[in-house]
Write a protein that holds these residues in place. Structure first.
Motif, PDB file in Angstrom:
ATOM      1  N   SER A  74     -22.923 -15.934 -17.350  1.00 35.54           N
ATOM      2  CA  SER A  74     -23.884 -16.929 -16.863  1.00 35.54           C
ATOM      3  C   SER A  74     -23.277 -17.933 -15.890  1.00 35.54           C
ATOM      4  O   SER A  74     -23.979 -18.819 -15.417  1.00 35.54           O
ATOM      5  N   ASN A 108     -25.034 -18.536 -12.686  1.00 34.24           N
ATOM      6  CA  ASN A 108     -26.475 -18.750 -12.807  1.00 34.24           C
ATOM      7  C   ASN A 108     -26.715 -19.965 -13.702  1.00 34.24           C
ATOM      8  O   ASN A 108     -26.759 -19.834 -14.921  1.00 34.24           O
ATOM      9  N   THR A 119     -29.494 -19.634 -16.439  1.00 32.75           N
ATOM     10  CA  THR A 119     -29.143 -18.828 -17.606  1.00 32.75           C
ATOM     11  C   THR A 119     -28.153 -19.567 -18.492  1.00 32.75           C
ATOM     12  O   THR A 119     -28.235 -19.493 -19.725  1.00 32.75           O
ATOM     13  N   GLN A 136     -29.984 -22.106 -20.502  1.00 30.09           N
ATOM     14  CA  GLN A 136     -30.748 -21.435 -21.548  1.00 30.09           C
ATOM     15  C   GLN A 136     -29.853 -21.087 -22.728  1.00 30.09           C
ATOM     16  O   GLN A 136     -30.243 -21.224 -23.897  1.00 30.09           O
ATOM     17  N   LYS A 148     -33.131  -6.244 -13.411  1.00 31.52           N
ATOM     18  CA  LYS A 148     -34.059  -6.769 -14.410  1.00 31.52           C
ATOM     19  C   LYS A 148     -35.338  -5.937 -14.355  1.00 31.52           C
ATOM     20  O   LYS A 148     -35.794  -5.585 -13.271  1.00 31.52           O
TER      21      LYS A 148
END
Length: 627
Positions: A272, A275, A278, A281, A363
């Motif tokens: 991550s 990003n 992410t 999160q 994805k």
């Protein structure tokens, strides 16, 4: 559990409820002075105990004046218990000399355990300590089951699947010789048949339980060994060797759990690091800041709920547009010169697609040709076909066949009420192929904007070398410079409601044609991308009916945010013409005016109102309303 410590004595007992909840009780006595060794040993005890139960109660005469939080050793003791989620229950004095030295600590994984404590200071029963009465009540969640439909993807013979996929691709006609939509449909159907052959759908009933993500097979086997060793060591007449082996396994199990956690979070953090979204999160999830995605609880019928969401999201936009005042189109910017016109896309190649896949990753959505597990393993086989499909889309000016979005309703904030539908935002889950085409087009579009100097310098969202940080630095710098010059600054915040969803397709296409210079096949492709899109709400495996989207750019798409920036680009010009500066990030804007104190009357009474009026007129012209 370890049963020999030098700084305290303890005994432990556990109960297990019919629902499978295990409650562990530890009675503890600690004599003498408080030392650092106690912290080491209680840490060892708690690390083992917390892994063996769902609810933990630690109580006893600890001879620690917990009310004296200014003492470093006491504070460290409290912090140690708190680090395991254990909450202190006794606040009153429990000894005739004062001090809450008899304590009860409780931990409950899902807050099943409710604790009520009372100290009887009128009755000592012949002791220097007052009796502490602890009333514990357990609230259990019923263990429930659900039916799921799955494919045993990990049981698929990879070599055979690869071979069959190669054979399948060889039977597909060249996408260049067929409409793009037909090629996508054909590939989807053939892959679905292949998937059903290798991993048919199966329905099974499973119990719903929460498990730690690092709880793998190796750790499970160690726990089994430890339980066997515990049973053997607890038998009457057990040898010292058996007991020593059990203690050794306890330490190994604890160390392995710690190692597994570290490895898991290290890998997750590494994955991550590029990003921020992410990474946040991951942090929020593991600090329990965000729980499972909430849904309204007014209905248990997911089909009904998905239809309600679909109707709400579409009716919301129609309601916003119906409440708009009469439009008086503002003066448009002059058309770009012929040298800025863009008629055709440059085709892609396999090297570019590999680069895109490496940058963006893979994805998938439920509508993809293959699940993520198989698509990732077979991407090298599929890329040559993907090149042909992407080029077919670009040359034909068509996105038909990849315009269905699975909408996942996401709550806008953790503190918001999930039973109010307006607190949710619709996020589009699109197919891998569709986003691959979008990424190629985005590269071409960014090249066109940069080459012809068509980017808006005041917009920071979705642009290379721009971010919220650079925007904040710019605004902060302007405010400090104004203050140094002994000038005042008025700042207006503009936040647009349902901004991405209210975009008018015809108006956006007109901007793309007149102000950005899109022509011919390129304009045809963007028209196909925007118009005729459809959506359905997906809640788990339940989906609503598909409906046509009349307005908006899809949140969750690659091009949507960039197209939104182009759609609102004229506001920057109109605000500048009012004598104000403006900086924006997507649909959030800061409109600023720096002035000398002697100009305050003119700015606040006349110029500010004029800027308000222009902004309001612009919002009506572009179908926006303020937040």
């Amino acid at each position: 559990m370890p049963n020999v410590f030098s700084t305290f004595e303890h005994t432990a007992a556990s109960i297990k409820t019919v629902t499978g909840t295990k409650v562990l009780f530890v009675s503890l006595y600690r004599p003498g002075n408080l030392t650092a060794l106690f912290h080491q040993e209680i840490d060892t005890l708690l690390s083992v105990a917390s892994l063996q139960c769902d609810c933990l109660v630690v109580a006893g005469d600890m001879n620690v004046h917990f009310e004296n939080t200014s003492d470093k050793l006491v504070k460290k003791t409290l912090d140690l218990f708190l680090s395991y989620g254990l909450e202190k229950q006794v606040c009153e004095s429990t000894h005739i000399a004062g001090g809450s030295i008899d304590q009860v600590f409780c931990f409950s994984l899902k807050k099943q355990l409710q604790c009520s404590v009372a100290v009887d200071s009128d009755n000592r029963h012949g002791s220097d300590h007052f009796p502490v009465y602890c009333d514990l009540s357990l609230e259990f969640e019923r263990k429930y089951f659900k039916q799921i439909t799955v494919r045993k993807l990990k049981a698929v013979d990879k070599a055979q699947f690869n071979s069959d996929l190669l054979d399948l691709i060889s039977t597909i006609d060249s996408p260049a010789s067929a409409p793009f939509e037909n090629s996508v449909s054909s590939l989807t159907n053939l892959c679905s048949e292949l998937l059903d052959e290798h991993a048919p759908l199966q329905t099974k009933t499973v119990s719903v339980i929460d498990r730690a993500p690092w709880f793998d097979k190796e750790y499970r086997e160690y726990r089994k060994l430890r339980r066997k060793a515990e049973a053997k060591a607890a038998k009457k007449g057990a040898s010292q060797q058996d007991k020593a082996f059990y203690r050794e396994l306890c330490v190994e199990c604890t160390n392995l759990a710690t190692l597994k956690k570290k490895e898991y979070f290290k890998v997750m953090t590494e994955n991550s690091k590029n990003n921020p979204r992410t990474l946040w999160q991951l942090v929020n999830k593991n600090l329990d800041r965000k729980q499972a995605k909430p849904l309204p609880d007014y209905t248990t019928n997911l089909a009904e709920l998905s239809s309600d969401f679909n109707a709400f999201f579409t009716e919301k936009i129609e309601h916003i547009r119906s409440k708009m005042p009469e439009r008086h189109p503002m003066k448009r910017q002059e058309e770009v010169s012929n040298s800025c016109h863009w008629y055709n896309f440059e085709p892609t190649n396999i090297e570019e697609l590999k680069e895109i896949v490496d940058e963006a990753g893979i994805k998938c959505s439920p509508a993809d040709i293959l699940p993520l597990y198989l698509l990732r393993d077979n991407i090298e086989i599929l890329l040559p076909l993907m090149v042909d499909l992407v080029n077919a889309s670009l040359s034909q000016g068509s996105m038909d066949g990849v315009k269905l979005a699975d909408i996942i309703p996401l709550l806008k904030g953790d503190s918001m009420d999930p039973n109010i539908l307006k607190n949710f935002r619709p996020v589009s889950n699109l197919t891998f192929l569709g986003k691959l085409v979008e990424r190629v087009v985005l590269r071409r579009l960014n090249e066109h904007l940069s080459r012809n100097n068509l980017n808006c310098p005041e917009q920071s969202a979705y642009k290379k070398h721009h971010s919220t940080e650079t925007l904040l630095i710019r605004i902060w710098n302007d405010l400090l410079v104004a203050a140094d010059e002994k000038s005042a600054t008025v700042v207006m915040m503009l936040d647009l409601s349902a901004a991405f969803d209210t975009v008018d397709h015809n108006l956006l296409l007109n901007i793309l044609e007149k102000e950005i210079g899109l022509r011919g096949n390129v304009l045809k492709w963007f028209t196909s991308f925007l118009k005729g899109r459809s959506q359905r709400i997906r809640l788990g495996s339940t989906t609503s009916d598909e409906i046509l989207i009349k307005f908006g750019v899809p949140q969750g798409s690659v091009l949507g945010p960039v197209l939104f920036n182009l759609y609102i680009r004229s506001i920057y010009r109109h605000v500048r013409e009012c004598g104000f500066s403006i900086q924006g990030y997507a649909d959030d804007h800061q409109i600023m005016k720096t002035f000398k104190p002697q100009e305050q009357g003119l700015v606040l009474s006349t110029q500010l109102q004029s800027c308000f009026d222009v902004t309001k007129a612009w919002m009506a012209d572009f179908f926006f309303r303020k937040q």
